[in-house]
Design an enzyme around this catalytic site. Structure first.
Site, PDB file in Angstrom:
ATOM      1  N   GLU A  72       0.796  -1.227   0.000  1.00 58.81           N
ATOM      2  CA  GLU A  72       0.000   0.000   0.000  1.00 58.81           C
ATOM      3  C   GLU A  72       0.831   1.281   0.000  1.00 58.81           C
ATOM      4  OE1 GLU A  72      -3.136   0.583  -0.369  1.00 58.81           O
ATOM      5  OE2 GLU A  72      -4.074  -1.381  -0.133  1.00 58.81           O
ATOM      6  N   ASP A  85      -3.076   7.878  -2.763  1.00 56.22           N
ATOM      7  CA  ASP A  85      -4.261   7.780  -3.610  1.00 56.22           C
ATOM      8  C   ASP A  85      -4.936   9.146  -3.802  1.00 56.22           C
ATOM      9  OD1 ASP A  85      -6.233   6.612  -5.186  1.00 56.22           O
ATOM     10  OD2 ASP A  85      -7.491   6.090  -3.479  1.00 56.22           O
TER      11      ASP A  85
END
Length: 184
Positions: A72, A85
């Site tokens: 991640e 993100d």
């Protein structure tokens, strides 16, 4: 973490060429996942104690938490003041602010506890949705659901069809198996 299956027994094809391109690797698969996990190992060691603590709280193998952190956020390396993100996801394990109330600092134990709880929630959703799958298959499905939601998991054969890079659970599992052999 017996109740959720044994991460070392989960089948995996590793990272897609798309994912391995992040590190400009000329290969994909399990070897690429292992290389990326190894690249993140030094940074990961900063978080060993809080990873182990979150794992104990939720009954999740710390190697799996480390693997999600590696996938991640590359153990924090690709975050911008804790965000990833495009400013939607927070922390080492990238909790999405659109679906969850953010808890704790980006590299805090509180954050890891929240994110690991979200993972457990999805493993349980997959256990309910696919009761005929064995524990290891359900664990893999739960990892895929952590990335894209349980509504996007339709079959074990195509567990990663809707995940980022179309390899999320396979890549995470391969990284977890590497971390399991190297200190977690």
């Amino acid at each position: 973490s017996v109740s959720y299956g044994d991460i070392t027994k989960v089948e995996t094809s590793g990272a897609s060429s798309n994912t391995s391109q992040q590190d400009k690797l000329g290969y994909s698969g399990v070897r690429a996942s292992e290389t990326m996990a190894q690249t993140d190992r030094g940074r990961m060691s900063n978080y060993t104690s809080i990873i182990n603590s979150a794992g104990r709280q939720w009954g999740i193998d710390p190697a799996l938490i480390a693997a999600i952190i590696s996938r991640e956020s590359r153990a924090g390396n690709v975050l911008d003041h804790g965000w990833g993100d495009h400013g939607n996801a927070w922390g080492l394990m990238q909790v999405d602010k659109r679906y969850h109330k953010i808890e704790g600092g980006w590299n805090s134990e509180e954050h890891l506890r929240q994110a690991t709880g979200i993972l457990v929630h999805f493993i349980k959703r997959i256990q309910t949705k696919f009761p005929s799958w064995n524990k290891e298959q359900q664990l893999k499905g739960g990892i895929a659901a952590y990335n894209m939601g349980d509504g996007n998991v339709h079959s074990y054969e195509d567990v990663d069809a809707k995940t980022t890079g179309k390899d999320y659970s396979n890549d995470v599992v391969a990284r977890a198996q590497w971390y399991k052999k190297h200190g977690f």
